[in-house]
Write a protein that holds these residues in place. Structure first.
Motif, mmCIF file in Angstrom:
data_model
loop_
_atom_site.group_PDB
_atom_site.id
_atom_site.type_symbol
_atom_site.label_atom_id
_atom_site.label_comp_id
_atom_site.label_asym_id
_atom_site.label_seq_id
_atom_site.Cartn_x
_atom_site.Cartn_y
_atom_site.Cartn_z
ATOM 1 N N ARG A 90 3.459 6.461 -5.751
ATOM 2 C CA ARG A 90 2.760 6.146 -6.999
ATOM 3 C C ARG A 90 2.962 7.260 -8.024
ATOM 4 N N SER A 107 -2.430 -6.338 -7.117
ATOM 5 C CA SER A 107 -3.555 -5.470 -7.488
ATOM 6 C C SER A 107 -3.106 -4.034 -7.742
ATOM 7 N N VAL A 108 -2.128 -3.542 -6.981
ATOM 8 C CA VAL A 108 -1.649 -2.169 -7.160
ATOM 9 C C VAL A 108 -0.942 -2.024 -8.503
ATOM 10 N N ASN A 122 -1.371 -3.949 -11.112
ATOM 11 C CA ASN A 122 -2.308 -4.234 -12.211
ATOM 12 C C ASN A 122 -3.315 -3.108 -12.452
ATOM 13 N N GLU A 123 -3.535 -2.256 -11.450
ATOM 14 C CA GLU A 123 -4.567 -1.239 -11.605
ATOM 15 C C GLU A 123 -4.250 -0.246 -12.732
ATOM 16 N N SER A 124 -2.954 -0.054 -13.028
ATOM 17 C CA SER A 124 -2.577 0.870 -14.102
ATOM 18 C C SER A 124 -1.916 0.142 -15.272
ATOM 19 N N ARG A 125 -1.972 -1.179 -15.251
ATOM 20 C CA ARG A 125 -1.258 -1.983 -16.246
ATOM 21 C C ARG A 125 -1.715 -1.684 -17.678
ATOM 22 N N THR A 170 0.860 -1.193 0.000
ATOM 23 C CA THR A 170 0.000 0.000 0.000
ATOM 24 C C THR A 170 0.891 1.236 0.000
#
Length: 411
Positions: A60, A88-89, A91-94, A54
């Protein structure tokens, strides 16, 4: 084809309450300048983009801004998930980053075609094939079997990881054959290879129960870019299997070696040149060890420093000093330093009892053991110091007497 191999950025790390934002920002700008100067075709980040699953918003932002700025450098970017990264972090902007020449592989739980990448060079021609292997989670490559022993599980997991590497490598060979060009095949990984040297900041990483992966399990790729270990080094004495290490020191013990990124230049499918490039020091840090007098002498050299130096101090003075913090604060007053870590050295005589080869503990009386332990302490010559020693001796005598005659206490 030229690539830059880096790893373990740990964006968002807090270091003894200090943020590393400025250091990371300076590093990323420097990395961009190297990519432009060297006309690099690809940058590989072999895991641990972030320090936690996180990451703070500024971490980020640094990551996203780097991807945007990289467009001016004319090269592509491959980002691998590490054990610190949340799938998940990443992949969220992948999908969004894929439009910006950036390939994000957060886990092995995706199709084989997505894990084997054909990377173009600056002439928009196929220049390399990447077996993009991130941190491998056991559930992605292995199903546990009831009744397996610990040894069975370790062996099965090691074999499963090696099988995964072989699968992606064989697919890379098929792509190369289809293209009909002598392209280099580059594999990646984020794990602990057997026999490597770690540092204090490297948290133990176990793939299930597997402590380390044998180098024989890697495929015969033309270069293998590894992450997780923060000290740059070769694996199994191979020039082509390397850890780049972290770009900034993530613990004080990492000051023992220079930080690096690795520039690899290929001629056809062979790595013609593998050149480590030292990363500049963006935040001065230093370690000092010695008595209070020795430390005072060494710290005097920081009177004229322009940039604040972060320090780790180890005090070797034996005996308890109740005002140690105050003494160090007085010593560093007026110096451009911040003491982030202050510790007492382990008593160098502490192993005396264990190193006595002529006697065993069973041969000593409790009084003798206590006397030897007391001799390791230093008591001031003042009345207070001698009184403290006498009080300890008296208390020990009272305890021994109570043990010898427990019935007296009962009455």
């Amino acid at each position: 084809m030229k690539i830059l191999h880096t790893s373990d950025w740990h964006l968002g790390q807090t270091f003894f309450t200090k943020t590393r934002k400025d250091e990371h920002e300076a590093f990323l700008q420097w990395l961009l300048s190297v990519a432009e100067q060297e006309q690099v075709d690809l940058i590989i980040v072999a895991g641990d983009i972030f320090d936690t699953g996180t990451p703070p918003s500024y971490a980020r932002q640094l990551y996203n801004q780097f991807v945007v700025d990289l467009q001016h450098a004319g090269c592509e970017l491959v980002v691998l998930g590490g054990n610190h990264d949340a799938v998940s972090v990443l992949n969220e902007s992948r999908q969004l980053l894929s439009c910006l020449n950036t390939h994000v592989i957060a886990s092995t739980g995706i199709s084989l075609q997505e894990q084997v990448l054909t990377i173009n060079n600056r002439r928009s021609e196929p220049g390399a094939i990447i077996c993009a292997v991130p941190f491998i989670r056991p559930r992605d490559v292995l199903q546990s079997q009831a009744g397996d022993t610990g040894t069975d599980k370790r062996r099965a997991l090691g074999e499963a990881i090696a099988a995964h590497y072989d699968t992606v490598y064989q697919h890379a060979l098929e792509i190369r054959q289809h293209l009909g060009k002598p392209l280099p095949i580059i594999a990646t990984g984020h794990l602990t290879a057997l026999g490597v040297s770690q540092s204090d900041s490297v948290r133990d990483i176990y793939i299930g129960t597997l402590e380390g992966f044998a180098a024989e399990g890697f495929p015969p790729a033309d270069y293998i870019a590894l992450g997780h270990i923060h000290r740059p080094q070769k694996v199994a004495k191979s020039e082509s299997i390397r850890y780049s290490g972290s770009p900034i020191p993530l613990s004080f013990d990492e000051l023992k070696h220079r930080k690096q990124i690795i520039l690899v230049e290929f001629a056809g499918d062979a790595a013609a040149h593998i050149n480590p490039i030292d990363v500049p020091i963006f935040q001065p840090m230093a370690c000092h060890s010695g008595s209070l007098e020795e430390l005072a002498s060494e710290l005097a050299s920081y009177e004229q420093t322009e940039q604040t130096v972060w320090l780790s101090l180890e005090v070797t003075t034996q005996g308890y000093l109740s005002d140690l913090q105050q003494r160090i604060a007085t010593m560093t007053d007026g110096l451009n330093v911040e003491v982030l870590q202050l510790r007492r050295a382990r008593n160098r005589q502490a192993d005396t009892l264990r190193t006595q080869t002529t006697e065993t503990l069973s041969e000593l009386s409790p009084k003798q053991v206590f006397a030897r332990r007391l001799a390791l302490e230093e008591f001031d010559d003042t009345a207070a110091g001698q009184l403290r020693k006498q009080r300890l001796e008296q208390q020990f005598d009272v305890i021994c007497e109570a043990i010898r005659h427990p019935q007296d206490d009962a009455q």
